[in-house]
Design an enzyme around this catalytic site. Structure first.
Site, PDB file in Angstrom:
ATOM      1  N   HIS A   1       0.825  -1.220   0.000  1.00 56.61           N
ATOM      2  CA  HIS A   1       0.000   0.000   0.000  1.00 56.61           C
ATOM      3  C   HIS A   1       0.853   1.261   0.000  1.00 56.61           C
ATOM      4  O   HIS A   1       2.044   1.250   0.303  1.00 56.61           O
ATOM      5  CB  HIS A   1      -0.971   0.003   1.190  1.00 56.61           C
ATOM      6  CG  HIS A   1      -0.307   0.101   2.542  1.00 56.61           C
ATOM      7  ND1 HIS A   1       0.048   1.303   3.107  1.00 56.61           N
ATOM      8  CD2 HIS A   1       0.039  -0.861   3.446  1.00 56.61           C
ATOM      9  CE1 HIS A   1       0.573   1.090   4.298  1.00 56.61           C
ATOM     10  NE2 HIS A   1       0.590  -0.221   4.528  1.00 56.61           N
TER      11      HIS A   1
ATOM     12  N   CYS B   1       2.613  -4.749   7.024  1.00 56.12           N
ATOM     13  CA  CYS B   1       2.360  -4.552   5.595  1.00 56.12           C
ATOM     14  C   CYS B   1       3.556  -3.883   4.925  1.00 56.12           C
ATOM     15  O   CYS B   1       4.465  -3.381   5.589  1.00 56.12           O
ATOM     16  CB  CYS B   1       1.110  -3.704   5.389  1.00 56.12           C
ATOM     17  SG  CYS B   1      -0.422  -4.599   5.726  1.00 56.12           S
TER      18      CYS B   1
END
Length: 565
Positions: free
Chosen positions: A467, A486
């Protein structure tokens, strides 16, 4: 059959290598050739208990061939036997111990086979024993060479590695070696499957040769803390020797004591290859990295060769376009590799076409190592806050000020499809825990969203994905382990354009506008894209230069305990 029965010189016989003796069995006259059966295999494995782990492969291999022998043709030992024994002799070049694979005294068996009368039935039993021994020895070696000595898939294994398993069929590989089937893989050469492995293997030989010559010297700065361009010191000579191992320098040459511009460039290059700040200053992390002993680097190379054995032989399934995303966690980098011809039959031909810096998980929230398939691009995403963060990071703020969420562009909603909004004042925050919080806290789309303007989803058990991030300044850091697990992207919009390039309705302008919009938009890719999140602390680049990185999660240390004992 031509056998050397005329030599009575025991010493001469004992000096023969296995390959040389095997070569003496080639060629000759025809005799009825032995066969084997399941009972013979069972008896052999009982006698040779060290091969017990290869039992399933033994039955599978010989069962496929109706129990005919594999390493003999018309009673002549095939040339591949000699080649295989030579491969075992050189196993140390692969970072493996040859003694582990020399469990059968083939020299004695070959000699016995040579001396027996061609019409003696005992000779056929020896022939069968040789064949079973070669096959079991191959599976013993090939299992380590192609699959790895450590098994990262075991539940109790401390080596965390959930990349899809290398499902190489070793009995098929042996058929390829024996020229009984064709394959696009180089089994017939007893060769590795990935260029990343073979490049490390070449460097292993270089580093071992350098170690035999004394390795590199330790750089001791004495009373000074750092060395930089313009400094004059005796330590500069040691620095030159460290960066140019094997080269001789005159310690009495005063010019060599000056830290000049050329040496500074060498230091910066060293820093680049080791993931350090490229400032040309020798001290701190740079000095500590220079003084890592060569034997430690050799072990590091061997550990990362082992990891390459875990990578599946087929990097991308045939059903997908032949490209993949490769995130190397200790390097803090993402790469895209493509086969220029997009040929599903081709292997080992992928070329690097794109790269960017990434941010990975901090130690307590380490990014997991696994592989999956990217399926969705989500623009202007909500960030659904994990319950662990709700308890540990949001709850303290809410206890002080229930209006804090609104200031962070966040809201509380129900977990059903309607996602009905819930007032933060209706919740008893003092009793909230990770396990009992029944709502969802999410951050609304926008530039300040923790996921930035776009995320890339490959649904997985770890709830990890790629992301954007509003914290762009962090990409300038050398060590970029800041996330909760992440992977944050340096150039997310470029990756979005790449992922959607085969969908003409998604123009660059539309992608940009949708990312900066206020409505979450999901795009399902027409074809999934293979993704690997891996952990390599050493690799050789396409220019042939070796890189080393810090073992940020301690995985090297754990693997070393298992690999080296």
């Amino acid at each position: 059959m031509s056998c050397n029965n005329g030599s009575d010189d025991k010493n001469t016989s004992e000096k023969k290598g296995l390959g040389e003796i095997a070569s003496n069995l080639l060629g000759g006259k025809e005799l009825p050739q032995a066969t084997t059966d399941s009972l013979a295999i069972k008896a052999y494995l009982k006698k040779q208990a060290a091969f017990k782990n290869q039992e399933e492969l033994m039955y599978l291999f010989y069962g496929d061939r109706d129990y005919t022998l594999a390493w003999f043709r018309d009673n002549d030992l095939v040339p591949e036997a000699e080649k295989f024994l030579s491969v075992i002799d050189k196993a140390s070049a692969e970072g493996l111990d040859p003694k582990k694979y020399k469990l059968v005294n083939f020299q004695e068996l070959f000699k016995k086979y040579e001396q027996l009368d061609p019409m003696d039935s005992t000779r056929l039993k020896v022939q069968e024993e040789i064949d079973l021994g070669l096959t079991a020895s191959y599976f013993n070696y090939a299992s380590d060479f192609y699959r790895g000595r450590a098994n990262p898939q075991l539940e109790d294994n401390s080596v965390k590695w959930d990349v899809k398993r290398n499902k190489i069929k070793l009995h098929k590989a042996l058929q390829t070696i024996l020229k009984e089937r064709e394959s696009t893989y180089p089994y017939y050469e007893f060769e590795a499957l990935h260029a990343g492995y073979t490049r490390l293997r070449d460097k292993l030989q270089e580093y071992r040769a350098l170690e035999e010559k004394g390795g590199w010297p330790k750089v001791d700065l004495g009373k000074v803390k750092v060395l930089e361009k313009g400094d004059t010191s005796a330590a500069v000579i040691a620095l030159r020797q460290r960066l140019n191992p094997g080269k001789k320098y005159d310690p009495n040459n005063k010019a060599l004591r000056v830290y000049d511009a050329k040496l500074e460039q060498q230091v910066k290059h060293f820093q680049k290859l080791h993931g350090l700040k490229e400032d040309g200053v020798v001290g701190g992390n740079t000095l500590a990295t220079m003084n890592v002993p060569i034997e430690d680097r050799i072990r590091q190379i061997m550990i990362n060769m082992e990891r390459w054995r875990w990578i599946p032989k087929r990097m991308v399934p045939k059903s997908l376009d032949q490209k993949y995303i490769w995130v190397n966690i200790p390097e803090y980098k993402l790469y895209i590799y493509e086969d220029p011809d997009n040929d599903p039959e081709a292997e080992r031909k992928y070329k690097k076409t794109y790269e960017m810096r990434v941010i990975v998980g901090k130690t307590m929230h380490s990014t997991p190592i696994f592989s999956d398939k990217l399926e969705y691009v989500v623009m202007a995403p909500y960030w659904n806050v994990p319950n662990s963060i709700v308890q540990n990071e949001i709850k303290p703020h809410m206890l002080k000020n229930p209006g804090w969420l609104a200031s962070q562009n966040m809201e509380i909603v129900t977990k059903d499809k309607s996602a009905t909004q819930v007032s933060p004042y209706s919740i008893n925050w003092s009793e909230v825990t990770e396990s009992n919080f029944k709502y969802r806290i999410r951050q609304k789309p926008g530039r300040t969203n923790s996921l930035g303007l776009v995320k890339f989803l490959f649904p997985n058990e770890y709830a990890v994905y790629l992301h954007d991030t509003p914290a762009d300044a962090l990409f300038s850091q050398t060590n970029r382990d800041f996330s909760h697990g992440c992977v944050r992207l340096e150039k997310p919009e470029e990756l979005a354009r790449y992922m959607l390039k085969d969908m003409p309705e998604w123009t660059d302008q539309r992608i940009h506008e949708t990312m900066h919009g206020s409505e979450e938009t999901w795009v399902t890719l027409p074809k999934s894209v293979q993704v690997y999140l891996v952990y390599f602390t050493s690799w050789v680049d396409e220019e042939g230069e070796i890189h080393f990185r810090e073992d940020i999660y301690g995985h090297d240390k754990k693997l070393a305990q298992e690999y080296f004992g």
